[in-house]
Design a protein around this motif. Structure first.
Motif, PDB file in Angstrom:
ATOM      1  N   ALA A 254       0.839  -1.197   0.000  1.00 26.09           N
ATOM      2  CA  ALA A 254       0.000   0.000   0.000  1.00 26.09           C
ATOM      3  C   ALA A 254       0.875   1.248   0.000  1.00 26.09           C
ATOM      4  O   ALA A 254       2.035   1.216   0.413  1.00 26.09           O
ATOM      5  N   VAL A 255       0.295   2.362  -0.470  1.00 21.24           N
ATOM      6  CA  VAL A 255       1.047   3.600  -0.660  1.00 21.24           C
ATOM      7  C   VAL A 255       0.379   4.713   0.143  1.00 21.24           C
ATOM      8  O   VAL A 255      -0.852   4.865   0.101  1.00 21.24           O
ATOM      9  N   ALA A 256       1.206   5.457   0.861  1.00 19.76           N
ATOM     10  CA  ALA A 256       0.744   6.649   1.580  1.00 19.76           C
ATOM     11  C   ALA A 256       1.535   7.850   1.049  1.00 19.76           C
ATOM     12  O   ALA A 256       2.759   7.802   0.961  1.00 19.76           O
ATOM     13  N   ILE A 257       0.831   8.917   0.688  1.00 23.85           N
ATOM     14  CA  ILE A 257       1.441  10.096   0.079  1.00 23.85           C
ATOM     15  C   ILE A 257       1.255  11.279   1.027  1.00 23.85           C
ATOM     16  O   ILE A 257       0.153  11.505   1.545  1.00 23.85           O
ATOM     17  N   THR A 258       2.344  12.029   1.238  1.00 26.91           N
ATOM     18  CA  THR A 258       2.313  13.173   2.157  1.00 26.91           C
ATOM     19  C   THR A 258       2.986  14.365   1.495  1.00 26.91           C
ATOM     20  O   THR A 258       4.076  14.227   0.906  1.00 26.91           O
ATOM     21  N   GLY A 259       2.346  15.532   1.574  1.00 25.56           N
ATOM     22  CA  GLY A 259       2.921  16.757   1.059  1.00 25.56           C
ATOM     23  C   GLY A 259       3.433  17.641   2.194  1.00 25.56           C
ATOM     24  O   GLY A 259       2.825  17.707   3.273  1.00 25.56           O
ATOM     25  N   ALA A 283      -1.796  15.919  -6.301  1.00 24.69           N
ATOM     26  CA  ALA A 283      -1.230  15.919  -7.648  1.00 24.69           C
ATOM     27  C   ALA A 283      -0.254  14.761  -7.830  1.00 24.69           C
ATOM     28  O   ALA A 283      -0.195  14.126  -8.899  1.00 24.69           O
ATOM     29  N   THR A 284       0.504  14.441  -6.795  1.00 25.65           N
ATOM     30  CA  THR A 284       1.408  13.287  -6.855  1.00 25.65           C
ATOM     31  C   THR A 284       0.626  11.982  -7.001  1.00 25.65           C
ATOM     32  O   THR A 284       1.023  11.072  -7.740  1.00 25.65           O
ATOM     33  N   ARG A 285      -0.500  11.892  -6.304  1.00 27.73           N
ATOM     34  CA  ARG A 285      -1.346  10.693  -6.438  1.00 27.73           C
ATOM     35  C   ARG A 285      -1.800  10.510  -7.874  1.00 27.73           C
ATOM     36  O   ARG A 285      -1.773   9.389  -8.416  1.00 27.73           O
ATOM     37  N   ARG A 286      -2.227  11.592  -8.518  1.00 24.00           N
ATOM     38  CA  ARG A 286      -2.686  11.486  -9.900  1.00 24.00           C
ATOM     39  C   ARG A 286      -1.568  11.036 -10.820  1.00 24.00           C
ATOM     40  O   ARG A 286      -1.779  10.212 -11.724  1.00 24.00           O
TER      41      ARG A 286
END
Length: 334
Positions: A254-259, A283-286
């Motif tokens: 699984a992936v977790a994205i943080t800005g 935007a990184t997720r897209r």
């Protein structure tokens, strides 16, 4: 009887066929003899059946029957037509004499030779074979061998189960760490080998953390990943995230994205760093999903503004403006 001159004498020959009458023929004697012979043989058979034992009758039957090395019992199995009657459907045959193969114990082979001499026997050479269950060193068996004295059976079993579960978790965690190390090296190599991204190698930070493999894309003083104050990604960021997506597509984590942003505030009344960090994470997720990462693998998309700076001693540093892509562990270390 006198006849006139010139007439010859007439001679009459009568032939009578001799024979016996139809009921005086001899063919019936042959048939009667065959009948008497058959009746004598039948009564002889009945007498033999009454005067002999079962073993004697079986011996007589075996004497007149041909030898069948594949059979397990006498032909016919004691019944006509091999155990079946003419009124039954199917072939008039029995499977009583079919060969049956069963697995038996392996024969014991002794390395002994007959010797009539009185000389002492030489020692037999030991043959190494596969180890039995009691000789294989498993973690559970080792724990049982080194269990403290006085431990009861129930306590021993519970301790073995707990030790085995911990050993399994440690092994899975070790393998996962090795796999993440390989992924980190693959990402670094993909960036180094691309001439258009080689200058961004210093802005890429890949490391293992307790939560998993963290991939951070940092802003540079003259190489921002996003437009200043906005969430529009640069062309180099698109190419860089494509490389990252190609590697993480090989694993199911699984992936977790943080800005993140730096500590520079917006003007009062405008949007805040919270909005900017969340927009850049989204935007990184897209971009990752465009690179092939399944949407179902995205665990979270978070904006932390400037609350977790990469360089706390310098909150305004450009490296604090970054996006973090975290591959979550499936088997955390105990």
């Amino acid at each position: 009887m006198a006849r006139g001159r010139g007439e010859g004498t007439t001679i009459v020959i009568r032939k009578e066929e001799g024979g016996e009458g139809g009921h005086h023929g001899g063919a019936w004697k042959v048939a009667y003899a065959d009948f008497v012979t058959a009746m004598m043989a039948f009564f002889l058979l009945m007498w033999l059946l009454n005067a002999t034992t079962e073993e004697q009758r079986r011996g007589l039957a075996d004497y007149f029957n041909p030898t069948n090395v594949m059979g397990q019992r006498a032909s016919g199995s004691g019944q006509p037509f091999g155990g079946r009657t003419p009124n039954e459907s199917g072939q008039l045959a029995s499977n009583a004499s079919s060969m049956r193969v069963e697995t038996g114990p392996r024969p014991v082979i002794f390395d002994l030779e007959e010797d009539d001499s009185d000389s002492p026997a030489s020692p037999v050479e030991r043959r190494e074979g596969p180890k039995g269950d009691d000789e294989i060193a498993t973690p559970a068996r080792l724990m049982a061998q080194h269990a403290p004295p006085g431990t009861g059976p129930g306590e021993n079993q519970a301790g073995l189960a707990q030790a085995s579960a911990e050993a399994l978790r440690e092994e899975l965690a070790r393998r996962e760490r090795d796999a993440m190390d390989r992924m980190a090296e693959q990402i670094r190599a993909a960036v180094r080998e691309d001439p258009t991204l080689a200058d961004l190698a210093r802005q890429l930070r890949v490391e293992q953390v307790p939560e998993g493999l963290r991939i951070q894309l940092l802003d540079g003083e003259r190489e921002p990943m996003f437009a200043l104050g906005g969430n529009a990604p640069s062309e180099k960021l698109r190419a860089l995230l494509a490389k990252v997506a190609a590697v993480i597509n090989r694993v199911p984590h699984a992936v977790a994205i943080t800005g993140h942003t730096d500590a520079t505030p917006f003007r009062p009344g405008a949007r805040s760093n919270w909005d900017l960090s969340a927009e850049r994470a989204n935007a990184t997720r897209r971009l990752l999903t465009e690179g092939g990462v399944a949407e179902a693998r995205i665990r979270s998309v978070t904006g932390l503004a400037g609350r977790e700076p990469l360089m706390p001693e310098n909150p305004q540093n450009a490296a604090n403006r970054r996006v973090s892509v975290l591959l979550l562990r499936e088997n955390p270390a105990p």
